[in-house]
Scaffold this motif. Structure first.
Motif, PDB file in Angstrom:
ATOM      1  N   TRP A  10      15.220  32.509 -31.214  1.00 49.07           N
ATOM      2  CA  TRP A  10      14.353  31.360 -31.434  1.00 49.07           C
ATOM      3  C   TRP A  10      13.020  31.617 -30.747  1.00 49.07           C
ATOM      4  O   TRP A  10      12.869  32.521 -29.944  1.00 49.07           O
ATOM      5  N   SER A  12       9.755  29.992 -28.430  1.00 47.92           N
ATOM      6  CA  SER A  12       9.502  29.026 -27.383  1.00 47.92           C
ATOM      7  C   SER A  12       8.041  29.154 -26.955  1.00 47.92           C
ATOM      8  O   SER A  12       7.369  30.113 -27.317  1.00 47.92           O
ATOM      9  N   LYS A  40       5.940  29.371 -37.844  1.00 49.84           N
ATOM     10  CA  LYS A  40       6.414  29.282 -39.228  1.00 49.84           C
ATOM     11  C   LYS A  40       5.915  30.462 -40.046  1.00 49.84           C
ATOM     12  O   LYS A  40       6.650  31.014 -40.866  1.00 49.84           O
ATOM     13  N   TYR A  45      12.234  33.561 -36.930  1.00 52.67           N
ATOM     14  CA  TYR A  45      13.273  32.630 -36.500  1.00 52.67           C
ATOM     15  C   TYR A  45      12.990  31.263 -37.124  1.00 52.67           C
ATOM     16  O   TYR A  45      11.861  30.966 -37.502  1.00 52.67           O
ATOM     17  N   SER A  46      14.008  30.434 -37.184  1.00 50.21           N
ATOM     18  CA  SER A  46      13.832  29.120 -37.802  1.00 50.21           C
ATOM     19  C   SER A  46      13.842  27.984 -36.777  1.00 50.21           C
ATOM     20  O   SER A  46      13.796  26.824 -37.163  1.00 50.21           O
ATOM     21  N   THR A  47      13.883  28.319 -35.488  1.00 52.37           N
ATOM     22  CA  THR A  47      13.993  27.303 -34.453  1.00 52.37           C
ATOM     23  C   THR A  47      12.986  27.550 -33.335  1.00 52.37           C
ATOM     24  O   THR A  47      12.747  28.693 -32.961  1.00 52.37           O
ATOM     25  N   ILE A  48      12.431  26.449 -32.817  1.00 53.05           N
ATOM     26  CA  ILE A  48      11.612  26.490 -31.603  1.00 53.05           C
ATOM     27  C   ILE A  48      12.316  25.612 -30.581  1.00 53.05           C
ATOM     28  O   ILE A  48      12.699  24.481 -30.893  1.00 53.05           O
ATOM     29  N   LYS A  49      12.505  26.123 -29.364  1.00 51.23           N
ATOM     30  CA  LYS A  49      13.083  25.344 -28.270  1.00 51.23           C
ATOM     31  C   LYS A  49      12.093  25.336 -27.112  1.00 51.23           C
ATOM     32  O   LYS A  49      11.497  26.370 -26.792  1.00 51.23           O
ATOM     33  N   PHE A  68       9.863  17.575 -32.770  1.00 47.64           N
ATOM     34  CA  PHE A  68      10.927  18.042 -31.882  1.00 47.64           C
ATOM     35  C   PHE A  68      11.931  16.917 -31.613  1.00 47.64           C
ATOM     36  O   PHE A  68      11.568  15.751 -31.566  1.00 47.64           O
ATOM     37  N   GLU A  84      14.125  20.665 -29.461  1.00 47.94           N
ATOM     38  CA  GLU A  84      14.294  21.681 -30.507  1.00 47.94           C
ATOM     39  C   GLU A  84      13.631  21.210 -31.789  1.00 47.94           C
ATOM     40  O   GLU A  84      13.676  20.035 -32.125  1.00 47.94           O
ATOM     41  N   LEU A  85      13.057  22.165 -32.490  1.00 49.27           N
ATOM     42  CA  LEU A  85      12.474  21.897 -33.807  1.00 49.27           C
ATOM     43  C   LEU A  85      13.016  22.924 -34.780  1.00 49.27           C
ATOM     44  O   LEU A  85      12.896  24.127 -34.555  1.00 49.27           O
ATOM     45  N   GLU A  86      13.674  22.448 -35.822  1.00 42.58           N
ATOM     46  CA  GLU A  86      14.116  23.309 -36.912  1.00 42.58           C
ATOM     47  C   GLU A  86      12.993  23.372 -37.936  1.00 42.58           C
ATOM     48  O   GLU A  86      12.522  22.329 -38.398  1.00 42.58           O
TER      49      GLU A  86
END
Length: 87
Positions: A10, A12, A40, A45-49, A68, A84-86
């Motif tokens: 992911w 960050s 994007k 990756y498809s996620t940001i944490k 988020f 988290e953001l998908e």
């Protein structure tokens, strides 16, 4: 200033701040959206944490406005939120 990071699977970012004289004008939200758009566009990756201290209510508001969601607390700090953001 902002530091962009890649974790195991992911994205960050950290050290994200807006100078005092520019706060309260929507720049944090716009900057957060730019960071999201950059991640994007990379399509790795498809996620940001991210991790935000629970007392930083302004940052929590900005990140939630940007999409988020709070998903819990990290093992190392009960006074932080994991957001988290998908994408």
């Amino acid at each position: 200033m902002c530091i962009l990071l890649e974790q195991k699977n992911w994205y960050s970012f950290t050290e994200f701040f807006i100078a005092d004289n520019f706060q309260g004008q929507g720049f944090a939200y716009e900057a957060a959206k730019c960071i999201i758009d950059k991640f994007k566009s990379e399509r790795k990756y498809s996620t940001i944490k991210i991790y935000v201290h629970e007392t930083n209510t302004i940052a929590l508001h900005v990140y939630e406005k940007a999409g988020f969601k709070k998903i819990g607390n990290p093992e190392w700090g009960k006074d932080f939120w994991v957001l988290e953001l998908e994408m």
